[in-house]
Design an enzyme around this catalytic site. Structure first.
Site, PDB file in Angstrom:
ATOM      1  N   TYR A 142      -5.649  -9.835  -5.196  1.00  0.00           N
ATOM      2  CA  TYR A 142      -4.485 -10.669  -4.868  1.00  0.00           C
ATOM      3  C   TYR A 142      -3.572 -10.893  -6.067  1.00  0.00           C
ATOM      4  O   TYR A 142      -2.405 -11.234  -5.902  1.00  0.00           O
ATOM      5  CB  TYR A 142      -4.948 -12.002  -4.256  1.00  0.00           C
ATOM      6  N   ILE A 148      -2.404  -8.620  -7.969  1.00  0.00           N
ATOM      7  CA  ILE A 148      -1.345  -7.607  -8.094  1.00  0.00           C
ATOM      8  C   ILE A 148      -0.251  -7.768  -7.040  1.00  0.00           C
ATOM      9  O   ILE A 148       0.780  -7.131  -7.113  1.00  0.00           O
ATOM     10  CB  ILE A 148      -1.910  -6.152  -8.076  1.00  0.00           C
ATOM     11  N   ASP A 179       0.815  -1.219   0.000  1.00  0.00           N
ATOM     12  CA  ASP A 179       0.000   0.000   0.000  1.00  0.00           C
ATOM     13  C   ASP A 179       0.853   1.277   0.000  1.00  0.00           C
ATOM     14  O   ASP A 179       0.317   2.365  -0.132  1.00  0.00           O
ATOM     15  CB  ASP A 179      -0.910   0.031   1.246  1.00  0.00           C
TER      16      ASP A 179
HETATM   17  O1  LIG Z   1      -6.339 -10.576   2.870  1.00  0.00           O
HETATM   18  P1  LIG Z   1      -5.060 -10.239   3.562  1.00  0.00           P
HETATM   19  O2  LIG Z   1      -3.990 -11.211   3.319  1.00  0.00           O
HETATM   20  O3  LIG Z   1      -5.271  -9.941   5.016  1.00  0.00           O
HETATM   21  O4  LIG Z   1      -4.491  -8.920   2.882  1.00  0.00           O
HETATM   22  C1  LIG Z   1      -5.275  -7.865   2.486  1.00  0.00           C
HETATM   23  C2  LIG Z   1      -4.687  -6.562   2.875  1.00  0.00           C
HETATM   24  O5  LIG Z   1      -3.309  -6.480   2.793  1.00  0.00           O
HETATM   25  C3  LIG Z   1      -2.919  -5.197   2.340  1.00  0.00           C
HETATM   26  O6  LIG Z   1      -2.275  -5.374   1.142  1.00  0.00           O
HETATM   27  C4  LIG Z   1      -1.970  -4.503   3.259  1.00  0.00           C
HETATM   28  O7  LIG Z   1      -1.272  -5.449   3.999  1.00  0.00           O
HETATM   29  P2  LIG Z   1       0.066  -5.161   4.769  1.00  0.00           P
HETATM   30  O8  LIG Z   1      -0.219  -4.122   5.819  1.00  0.00           O
HETATM   31  O9  LIG Z   1       0.438  -6.475   5.305  1.00  0.00           O
HETATM   32  O10 LIG Z   1       1.055  -4.649   3.740  1.00  0.00           O
HETATM   33  C5  LIG Z   1      -4.182  -4.384   2.204  1.00  0.00           C
HETATM   34  O11 LIG Z   1      -4.198  -3.519   1.132  1.00  0.00           O
HETATM   35  C6  LIG Z   1      -5.212  -5.446   2.089  1.00  0.00           C
HETATM   36  O12 LIG Z   1      -6.399  -5.039   2.642  1.00  0.00           O
END
Ligand SMILES: O=P(O)(O)OC[C@H]1O[C@](O)(COP(=O)(O)O)[C@@H](O)[C@@H]1O
Ligand SMILES: Nc1ncnc2c1ncn2[C@@H]1O[C@H](COP(=O)(O)OP(=O)(O)O)[C@@H](O)[C@H]1O
Ligand SMILES: [Mg+2]
Length: 491
Positions: free
Chosen positions: A376, A378, A220
């Site tokens: 997912y 990207i 992000d």
């Molecule tokens: O479904 P998961 O694995 O919890 O990940 C989704 C989330 O991970 C993110 O990419 C951010 O995660 P991080 O804080 O781990 O970088 C968000 O944009 C997204 O909502």
């Protein structure tokens, strides 16, 4: 779960308002540590480099746009190899852990820590901790050698596995102590760096000669201070495929609308950059910029106008956009993931249904809407070439820092120069798109979408909050405060 914040900042001041926010060093709490000449001085590959070792006084300015009378401001210690190291090669026992969500480039960072330690410092003992923080006390470890990691940068994900939750500080530090580990490399986002900070505090409290180095990972791009996080460029590139598909679909049918939802829980950087890169996007919605659906100046009115003009349109939205509208209409309970992050509702599905309902109710125009959710896709891809080079630099900077005895730091580029940044600066706030900056203005001018804000709100707010200067990237957090006021004025 522990909380960060018990570390005393190491501040050095100099002439003309110079401030160095330094990182901790093992020698700060362990007296009389022996030092050794850096083995790189005998390395044929590096011996030709003039001034290979970083001067101890080198520091990197956080703010590089200055005025004649500006104070010199905050600086960070420049990353890189030092003349003296605090570990002998054969005594180093390092470990690497990856935590939080996936991000392109994780495997490259793992590879380059292992290879950097081995090729530059002759270190042979590197352990991979499987499955994130909880792996320290509940999983088997993996022995990492240059041979084992040779090809891993070509794969997405992390060969070590990752997880959310499961941070138990004392069990983790017990495991570090019991295994005789003296360098800990922790790759992860804001949550992970908070965890790294409390691990460092506990290590310091126990007086252990263990260096803790954080490598920031966030797809992000929401980690402050550093220029950009690894994997972000790859994710933006990958998002183009979804946007192209939405454009092709919408263009092929009368009044076609393509909606693409991209990652971005609290920060809309991916959506903003993917929109700016594509030029096929008619409207970009991000968490930082509130919007509304109905009435004059609202989203529905804009969609109708754009469809009349062009016959099709593409909307890109970050997953965190419009969550306040969504929870108003769905009255959902607040749910969290095991790390304590708020679980979001699917705003893409919700808005797609709202748009369909609106046009079927108003009967003014028939529309066909296709919703694409590449979330997912990207982040599960391998990193692109430039992210690979970036990951290499991050890993090598972390290795040089730990070998030089620095600890309790995160590494990252600040205005293009790799630096050692104290944990507290990385975890104190999240990086967000500043909608009163030029970048967001560029986006608004490229899509020609409504800002959903009244210009008087922004002008009034700028006058009130930033009388002397308008920051371009929210460097000191003032713009975040300004932004919150703008948001509360428009809601
Ligand atoms: O479904 P998961 O694995 O919890 O990940 C989704 C989330 O991970 C993110 O990419 C951010 O995660 P991080 O804080 O781990 O970088 C968000 O944009 C997204 O909502
Ligand atoms: N305040 C905290 N103190 C200690 N550990 C934390 C803290 N916040 C998160 N963590 C741990 O960091 C890891 C990753 O956090 P998470 O928020 O899932 O991902 P990211 O690091 O990418 O933001 C998890 O194991 C979580 O338990
Ligand atoms: Mg996070």
């Amino acid at each position: 779960m522990g909380t960060a914040g018990n570390v005393q900042p190491k501040i050095v001041t100099g002439d003309a308002g110079y401030v160095l926010e330094d990182v901790p060093h093992l020698a700060d709490y362990i007296p009389d540590l022996p030092t050794y000449p850096n083995p790189l001085q005998d390395n044929a590959a590096y011996s030709v480099v003039k001034q290979y070792f970083v001067n101890d006084d080198d520091s990197v300015a956080q703010k590089i746009v200055v005025h004649k009378s500006s104070p010199r401001g905050t600086h960070f210690r420049r990353a890189g190899p030092r003349q003296k190291v605090y570990f002998e090669s054969d005594e180093v026992h390092a470990c690497i852990v990856t935590c939080g969500g996936l991000c392109p480039g994780l495997n490259t960072v793992i590879r380059e820590i292992v290879c950097g330690l081995n090729h530059m410092y002759g270190v042979n003992r590197v352990l991979g901790i499987a499955g994130g923080y909880r792996g320290f006390y509940s999983q088997n470890t993996i022995s990492l050698t240059p041979k084992v990691v040779n090809d891993i940068h070509k794969r997405g994900g992390t060969i070590l596995g990752t997880s959310r939750g499961g941070h138990d500080t004392s069990k983790i530090v017990d495991s570090i102590q019991d295994r005789g580990i003296n360098q800990v490399y922790i790759i992860g986002g804001d949550g992970t760096q908070r965890g790294a900070s409390v691990i460092f505090e506990e290590i310091q409290r126990r007086g252990l000669r263990v260096a803790v180095a954080g490598i920031p990972k966030t797809i992000d791009n929401d980690i402050p201070v550093i220029d950009k996080s690894f994997g972000f460029d790859t994710a933006v590139e990958e998002a183009q495929r979804a946007i192209n598909a939405a454009h092709v679909e919408s263009e092929s049918i009368e009044n076609g609308i393509g909606v693409v939802k991209l990652m971005g829980r609290y920060s809309g950087f991916i959506a903003m950059h993917a929109t700016l890169a594509s030029r096929d996007v008619d409207c970009c919605l991000i968490p930082e910029s509130p919007f509304y659906l109905e009435g004059p100046g609202g989203l529905f009115e804009f969609i109708e106008k754009r469809l009349k003009e062009n016959g099709h349109m593409v909307i890109v939205m970050a997953e965190g956009a419009g969550q306040e509208l969504l929870s108003e209409s769905m009255r959902s309970a607040d749910r969290q993931d095991p790390s304590g992050n708020k679980l979001l509702q699917d705003v893409g599905l919700w808005i797609s249904q709202k748009i369909r309902d609106h046009f079927s109710r108003s009967k003014r125009m028939g529309i066909t809407l296709k919703y694409i959710d590449p979330t997912y896709m990207i982040r599960a891809v391998p990193s692109n070439a430039s992210d690979n080079v970036y990951c290499t630099l991050l890993a090598q900077s972390a290795v040089h820092g730990a070998m030089a005895g620095y600890t309790g730091f995160t590494v990252g580029p600040v205005n293009g120069r790799h630096s050692y940044i104290p944990f507290y600066r990385i975890i104190e706030r999240q990086n967000k798109v500043v909608i009163t900056d030029r970048m967001w203005a560029r986006l608004l001018s490229s899509t020609n979408q409504p800002s959903f804000l009244s210009p008087t709100d922004i002008i009034e707010d700028k006058k009130e909050e930033a009388p002397q200067s308008q920051l371009l990237n929210g460097e000191n957090g003032r713009d975040d405060e300004a932004l919150e006021k703008v948001i509360s004025n428009t809601c």
